[in-house]
Write an enzyme that holds these catalytic residues in place. Structure first.
Site, PDB file in Angstrom:
ATOM      1  N   THR A 121     -58.054  14.310  66.227  1.00 48.14           N
ATOM      2  CA  THR A 121     -57.685  15.236  65.143  1.00 48.14           C
ATOM      3  C   THR A 121     -57.240  16.557  65.762  1.00 48.14           C
ATOM      4  O   THR A 121     -56.073  16.702  66.109  1.00 48.14           O
ATOM      5  CB  THR A 121     -58.848  15.443  64.148  1.00 48.14           C
ATOM      6  OG1 THR A 121     -60.030  15.778  64.859  1.00 48.14           O
ATOM      7  CG2 THR A 121     -59.073  14.199  63.305  1.00 48.14           C
ATOM      8  N   LYS A 125     -63.145  11.281  70.570  1.00 44.24           N
ATOM      9  CA  LYS A 125     -62.452  12.427  69.982  1.00 44.24           C
ATOM     10  C   LYS A 125     -63.502  13.364  69.412  1.00 44.24           C
ATOM     11  O   LYS A 125     -64.617  12.960  69.092  1.00 44.24           O
ATOM     12  CB  LYS A 125     -61.467  11.996  68.906  1.00 44.24           C
ATOM     13  CG  LYS A 125     -62.034  11.302  67.708  1.00 44.24           C
ATOM     14  CD  LYS A 125     -62.590  12.150  66.587  1.00 44.24           C
ATOM     15  CE  LYS A 125     -61.690  13.256  66.148  1.00 44.24           C
ATOM     16  NZ  LYS A 125     -62.367  13.962  64.978  1.00 44.24           N
ATOM     17  N   THR A 150     -65.927  13.636  62.635  1.00 47.10           N
ATOM     18  CA  THR A 150     -65.843  14.509  63.764  1.00 47.10           C
ATOM     19  C   THR A 150     -65.838  13.755  65.054  1.00 47.10           C
ATOM     20  O   THR A 150     -64.895  13.689  65.733  1.00 47.10           O
ATOM     21  CB  THR A 150     -67.005  15.504  63.809  1.00 47.10           C
ATOM     22  OG1 THR A 150     -66.941  16.268  62.622  1.00 47.10           O
ATOM     23  CG2 THR A 150     -66.877  16.420  65.003  1.00 47.10           C
ATOM     24  N   THR A 196     -56.678  29.791  54.504  1.00 51.07           N
ATOM     25  CA  THR A 196     -56.334  30.971  53.700  1.00 51.07           C
ATOM     26  C   THR A 196     -55.070  31.657  54.184  1.00 51.07           C
ATOM     27  O   THR A 196     -54.432  31.187  55.112  1.00 51.07           O
ATOM     28  CB  THR A 196     -57.502  31.970  53.731  1.00 51.07           C
ATOM     29  OG1 THR A 196     -57.856  32.177  55.095  1.00 51.07           O
ATOM     30  CG2 THR A 196     -58.677  31.425  52.991  1.00 51.07           C
TER      31      THR A 196
END
EC number: 2.3.1.35
Lengths: 397, 397
Positions: B148, B174, B185, B397
């Protein structure tokens, strides 16, 4: 308006040179007019500072006459010399007021691993003895004398009636987590003129601490010096307090301690949000506490609040690894009142609205509702910002 | 040089559109030539993703035929639809190879709380079926397919002899902690051609995990998807392995897993140091683990290493609040070999030299020696930087 300072205490502060800035007090003295009831709650860290060892051995007590605090130096990890210096500090105060050193409590906060510069402290104590008084200004000076990296003094006061008599409570605290390099860390003193026995003082202080000072985190780092003292002069004329009157007093003390405790994460180094974590529907207090603390200590949750990000996945998964067994399908999550997660699946919500509600307010409410029971619990945390990391990684270098 | 890929496996990867960047694989398939022994270790989080539920129910096994992994979407907190999608993914692979869906394991990693875009996955699987092979390049493509936010693929391989036969091990993993918003995760697969029973595979994998993948932290956040799989094809012709030969193989597996596990904190989001925490002289493994983990998770310790600050007070006090009882006077602390703390007091040391040693090396060694016993333990952590906070607070954001 009458003075908020309970009867029976005089206070003062002075700059003796432990802090570089000559405008910042680094000695703080509280003197009791007569033998006074005192109880303490202390750090659970195995590595403790000299004043913690000293106070633990002398509380609860009904013979305390003074509390002397220095800031700028924690007197922690300082070996035998640290114990000697601490005893000398108590001894100088005791001699001044004609009492025994065992009647003087001590607190220290500041850098770890450096011996106290006793010459400065000896000279400073002579000065502070001349500056005692019982006005609000004296209290404020003493409150500034226990500060380290705090942005400002942290104080709160309350007045109530116990056994038909007006009773005052006032408290000061310092700390912003164990935020600064080796700063050690949370100190607080609460004064009251209510009448308590040493055992009562000890019991209600422990209970109240569990719901206030033990429910805050900045970075989860428990320091070597954490100390909370309660001094009760009995000067309000309440007589012995028991039953409902004691419960009433305890509620006032709890509110006061909550007011003080929340000021710590609110002033967490670099923090831009005070996060209130509300847990509902747990089987018991321990479960609720563990979940709340795990969410409160999660760097990812903190970062999400910093960024105004209603990132429910981080909050739900933190609850999930708290070690507490719960039905994940029963979990409900609200942030600032907005429902984000329910029945094991995300809920449709307007991300912009929730994000804006986080950004617009210094306080963020995170409410997790479970279906295991009816225990409620609250915990307070600060968010995690770039400034925290900068401060704590660049301080010495 | 012969291929490092153990006999009995074909691999492939493909980009099907779960990740935005068309150059990044997001599907990874491992196919076993015959029924294969497989064991797994999974997240202890109570909130778990659909593939974790699926694999847990199907391992250990001696009938596994494939492992299909998607990255970019964790299929976690996705309710019943998540379970359906996961079963469909396994079913498509099973149908292609003429086996039962129960013989196909699944893994997912990526954002939490979004249903899998099954159309993309269906089309992608048809493609990946055409791209299988057993060259190193096929392995690398599969290893990239599980990534990821990793900076690069994380792989390791070993060759050894078991019962006189050459045996290969190769692994991919990973993860960089639960670092990215909702990224979930840690995934890892280890392939070998040694012959193990399902029970043997399960037992040695658990033991090895306790000393490797369970000894790393980036931010202490345990995810909803963590999975480690071991597949043993038995094609090396070792026959049954037991006694010293099994111990020998376990040592190789442990070294391989350590090589893989350390790559995770080394690639921790924004990290500039890999911190190795060495614990010596503890009474038992549990105590050593708790102290190591507490130090490793301390934001203050991490920040100190980031700044090249030999801040022994933060390390000693973190050990002190780990909850483990030890004699504080017996504690000795070394950073990169330099003695900083001993017998309850700081030691004189050249701060500049120690600071420079931290700054000059990507790896920092923190060694804590106790006097309670002779248990040794190692733990790996990343440091905490401004970039970590920026990434995790500014992502959405």
């Amino acid at each position: 308006m009458t003075s908020p300072i309970p009867a029976g205490f005089r206070l003062g502060g002075f700059h003796c040179g432990l802090k570089r800035n000559p405008n910042k007090e680094d000695l703080s003295l509280i003197v009791c007019d007569e033998d006074t009831v005192a109880a303490g709650v202390y750090t659970t860290n195995l590595v403790v500072a000299a004043p913690v060892v000293w106070d633990r051995a002398r509380t609860p007590s009904d013979k305390i006459r003074a509390v002397i605090t220095n800031s700028g130096n924690a007197n922690a990890c300082t070996g035998e010399q640290g114990d000697k210096d601490n005893a000398e500090m108590a001894g100088i105060v005791a001699k001044q007021f004609g009492v025994s050193a065992d009647q003087v409590l001590t607190m220290s906060t500041g850098i770890i691993g450096h011996n106290l510069p006793m010459e400065k402290i000896r000279a400073g104590l002579e000065e502070v003895f001349q500056r005692l008084g019982s006005d609000e200004s004296h209290f404020d000076t003493a409150a500034r004398g226990i500060m380290t990296t705090d942005k400002g003094k942290k104080v709160a006061s309350r007045q109530c009636e116990v056994n038909g008599k007006p009773v005052k409570l006032i408290g000061m605290c310092k700390g912003a987590g164990m935020i600064a390099p080796n700063m050690a860390t949370m100190l607080s003193v609460v004064l009251t003129d209510a009448q308590l026995s040493p055992q009562q003082a000890k019991e209600i202080l422990s209970e109240v601490t569990d719901n206030t000072f033990n429910c805050i985190t900045v970075d989860g780092h428990r320091s070597t010096n954490d100390t909370l003292l309660l001094l009760a002069s009995g000067k309000a004329g309440t007589g012995e307090i028991s039953g409902g009157a004691l419960e009433g007093f305890k509620a006032e003390l709890q509110q006061l301690c909550e007011d003080l405790a929340k000021q710590i994460p609110a002033d967490g180094e670099g923090s831009t949000h005070l996060i209130e974590i509300n847990i509902e529907g747990c089987a018991n207090r321990e479960d609720a506490f563990r979940i709340a603390k795990t969410v409160a200590d999660s760097a990812l949750v903190k970062c999400a609040i910093t960024g105004g990000d209603p990132n429910w996945g981080r909050i739900v998964s933190a609850a999930g690894y708290s070690g507490v067994k719960f039905d994940p399908m029963g979990l409900e999550l609200r942030v600032n009142g907005h429902l984000l997660y329910q029945k094991g699946t995300p809920v449709k919500f307007d991300e912009k609205t929730v994000s804006q509600s986080i950004k617009d307010s210094f306080e963020t409410d995170v409410t997790l509702r479970f279906t295991e029971g009816d225990t409620k619990f609250r915990y307070w945390s600060s968010d995690l910002t770039v400034e925290y990391v900068k401060f704590n990684s660049e301080y010495r270098t």
